[in-house]
Scaffold this active site. Structure first.
Site, PDB file in Angstrom:
ATOM      1  N   SER A  93       8.046  16.891  -5.375  1.00 49.06           N
ATOM      2  CA  SER A  93       6.607  16.846  -5.100  1.00 49.06           C
ATOM      3  C   SER A  93       6.223  17.350  -3.716  1.00 49.06           C
ATOM      4  O   SER A  93       5.050  17.649  -3.475  1.00 49.06           O
ATOM      5  CB  SER A  93       6.083  15.416  -5.279  1.00 49.06           C
ATOM      6  OG  SER A  93       6.583  14.561  -4.265  1.00 49.06           O
ATOM      7  N   LYS A 119       4.259  11.704   1.024  1.00 48.59           N
ATOM      8  CA  LYS A 119       3.103  12.563   0.756  1.00 48.59           C
ATOM      9  C   LYS A 119       2.449  12.963   2.078  1.00 48.59           C
ATOM     10  O   LYS A 119       2.747  12.423   3.134  1.00 48.59           O
ATOM     11  CB  LYS A 119       2.057  11.841  -0.115  1.00 48.59           C
ATOM     12  CG  LYS A 119       2.572  11.257  -1.423  1.00 48.59           C
ATOM     13  CD  LYS A 119       3.010  12.311  -2.424  1.00 48.59           C
ATOM     14  CE  LYS A 119       3.542  11.679  -3.703  1.00 48.59           C
ATOM     15  NZ  LYS A 119       4.172  12.672  -4.609  1.00 48.59           N
TER      16      LYS A 119
END
Length: 267
Positions: A66, A135
């Site tokens: 990701s 993230k």
């Protein structure tokens, strides 16, 4: 020359019994056996490692794709904590590690090491741990994040953000007429916009925008009538900021926040 002077001179120059007596070992505490010294050193090292992990630096590994292209699955990273001490909070552009806000991780992401030695090393911070998410911070309290302008760029408080230096866009998901890339793809949705990020919360996204179960993935859209997901990550769930990639050794580098968000106005 006094008697005391003669005696001192003899003790310093004579190689006989007087000199030997002057070098006699002290009668202090006997030295510890080697095995005891080794145990004490190991215990001290463990305590130091625990303190460092709790307060300063912790090792993690990247659990998925990701955050590509910058952070690849199984990369080892170091996360520093002092940046968010004394009221400091994550800023736009920071890459942060945080605990699961609730249901963001799958079973394979929360599995723990089965090797007892690895488990111990993980607990004291000497081995990279999992069970967390990595993230990039896109929105901080008060921000409104929107997808997207005609070039497929995210808008933060109405300002387009150029993320081409680090993010991998998706090929669809933006409004028709964009340049063919999209930095905020959402399956089945051409346009989305967040409410203002609540106080104490963050809006985060993976750099691999088409393959990241992030805040945009958990965002309830206008078309959804029954939605209980929350896109926010509480600031107090943040462990720290990624400071370096340390493994593989060929990829070693210090991480720096980009300047992409420098012109975003506050709300």
């Amino acid at each position: 020359m006094t008697y005391e002077d003669r005696d001192l001179t003899t003790a310093e120059t004579d190689g006989g019994s007087r000199s030997s007596v002057s070098r006699r070992p002290s009668r202090g505490r006997a030295a510890l056996p080697v095995w005891q010294e080794t145990l004490l050193l190991l215990a001290g090292a463990l305590v130091l490692a625990i303190v460092i992990k709790a307060l300063f630096v912790q090792a993690f590994y990247i659990p998925s794709e990701s955050m590509e292209p910058g952070l690849v699955k199984n990369d080892r990273i170091l996360v520093e904590k002092p940046s968010y001490w004394f009221g400091g909070t994550p800023a736009r552009g920071d890459v942060v590690v945080f605990k699961d806000p609730g249901g963001w991780l799958g079973p394979e992401d929360v599995s723990q090491a089965s090797n007892p030695v690895t488990q111990l090393l993980t607990k004291v911070g000497l081995y990279p741990s999992g069970g967390h998410l990595v993230k990039r911070v896109i929105g901080v309290p008060g921000d409104v994040v929107e997808c997207c302008d005609k070039q497929g760029r995210l808008l933060v408080n109405g300002k387009a953000v150029d993320e081409s230096a680090y993010a991998r866009p998706g090929g669809n998901g933006c409004d028709p007429g964009t340049a063919g890339v999209c930095y905020g793809p959402m399956p089945g949705v051409k346009h989305w916009k967040t409410p203002p990020v609540p106080r104490g919360m963050l809006f985060v996204m993976g750099d691999n925008r088409a393959h990241s179960a992030d805040s945009s993935y958990h965002l309830c859209t206008a078309a959804e009538t029954d939605c209980s997901d929350s896109p926010w990550v509480a600031s107090d769930l943040v462990v720290g900021k990624v400071m370096a990639v340390v493994w593989p050794a060929s990829k070693f580098r210090i991480e720096h926040a980009p300047d992409s968000f420098d012109e975003v106005p506050s709300r």
